[in-house]
Design an enzyme around this catalytic site. Sequence first.
Site, PDB file in Angstrom:
ATOM      1  N   LYS A 175       0.845  -1.191   0.000  1.00  0.00           N
ATOM      2  CA  LYS A 175       0.000   0.000   0.000  1.00  0.00           C
ATOM      3  C   LYS A 175       0.877   1.236   0.000  1.00  0.00           C
ATOM      4  O   LYS A 175       1.960   1.247   0.598  1.00  0.00           O
ATOM      5  CB  LYS A 175      -0.909   0.020   1.244  1.00  0.00           C
ATOM      6  CG  LYS A 175      -1.689   1.325   1.419  1.00  0.00           C
ATOM      7  CD  LYS A 175      -2.344   1.413   2.795  1.00  0.00           C
ATOM      8  CE  LYS A 175      -2.897   2.812   3.023  1.00  0.00           C
ATOM      9  NZ  LYS A 175      -3.509   2.983   4.353  1.00  0.00           N
ATOM     10  N   GLU A 195      -8.420  12.326  12.522  1.00  0.00           N
ATOM     11  CA  GLU A 195      -7.545  11.217  12.929  1.00  0.00           C
ATOM     12  C   GLU A 195      -6.632  11.609  14.086  1.00  0.00           C
ATOM     13  O   GLU A 195      -5.766  12.475  13.943  1.00  0.00           O
ATOM     14  CB  GLU A 195      -6.706  10.735  11.746  1.00  0.00           C
ATOM     15  CG  GLU A 195      -6.008   9.415  12.010  1.00  0.00           C
ATOM     16  CD  GLU A 195      -5.823   8.588  10.746  1.00  0.00           C
ATOM     17  OE1 GLU A 195      -5.238   7.506  10.855  1.00  0.00           O
ATOM     18  OE2 GLU A 195      -6.256   9.021   9.671  1.00  0.00           O
TER      19      GLU A 195
END
Length: 411
Positions: free
Chosen positions: A168, A213
């Site tokens: 990723k 976040e």
Amino acid sequence: MSGTAPRVVTTVAVDTIDGSLLDLVPAESPLSWLRHGDGVVGWGSVASIRTTGPTRFADAAKWWSELIANVEIIDEVDQPGTGPICFGTFGFADEPGDSVLVMPEVVVGRRGEVTWVTTVDGASADLGPQPAPHAPTVTFADGARNGEEWMSAVAEAVARINRGDLEKVVLARDLLATADAPIDVRWPLARLAEEYPTCWTFHVDGMFGATPEMLVRRERGLVTSRVLAGTIRRTGDDERDLALAAALARSSKDLEEHEYAVRSVAEALEPHCTGMNVPDVPFVLHLPNVMHLATDVTGVVHDGAQAGAAVSSLRLAEALHPSAAVGGTPTTTAVALIAEIEGMDRGRYAGPVGWMDASGDGEWGIALRSGEVDGDTVRLFAGCGIVGDSVPEAELAESQAKFVPVRDALS
């Protein structure tokens, strides 16, 4: 380093302040960390440090430890965030890694029913509303790359992943906003705090935004890190959005991306924590413009008996950065690919931003849904997690959705 070590830092409780704490903040160098109306704001600079390179976190942490060692603290409130605190924003990459840590002259904080003011050396703290900021007139233009060029980079990343180079990578892009006059950052801050109350609205040294976040919170021994990875745009139709949320929760692509991010956080925290809890299944976090797969990883920080002191929230942020949510997996390979194909300097985008007190407690978010203001211009940032079955057109649409909070707050 600039400034000198203060002599006395005093925190006292004050009467409840109606309205947003941002209303109290003057236009000159405001500092902000707010969620649901609670948090801390500050202004004035008693001392600050700018650090760069791979040692930027360690250098800043050392400076803060030495600074507070020479401070007399009078704290009548005794809450996380009272007494002396610093605000910081850190560069994403090791080079140049430009980062800032600043100790404000005045801090106003609110936590539930408790409101306080902290001053350094008896500084005057005007708790009356400041003149309201003015809305800018803004035009937008492509940043380092246009949409077609960025999709080409995404396609290259997908090819590298399917070749087996990595699992990723997170690729970001920027958008440039130009105003008709210097931008008063309090304007977009107020809009973001109102529209995205579940996010942490921040500003430190030109870097501002509303991040969903939490990279890491340390509060009296308890450590929490919120992981977001896997995103879908909301439609505004409640029934349709519920169906999309269910699809997101079943999406193999998004669940795979999320698993990478959770794993990277758990592995980074494990050496510093005991009694960790890593949920097996994420929940869907609903924000006004998008929905995310989310997981809260928790643990208890080691008491530091062997090292002589418990690890601070800033040190935990250093250990976690960059997580798979903003870099990729494996981290070293992904960060190298970002530098190779992303085509822009992230600056402090996707780096840690937040605050820390004298005990090492603090909150550090990831500078997402963010922009960097410089006079009459703002660079807006958005990033997407790329895995083997990512589709460039879909990733471009996701990045455009992630521009929305700051873009709307400016215009």
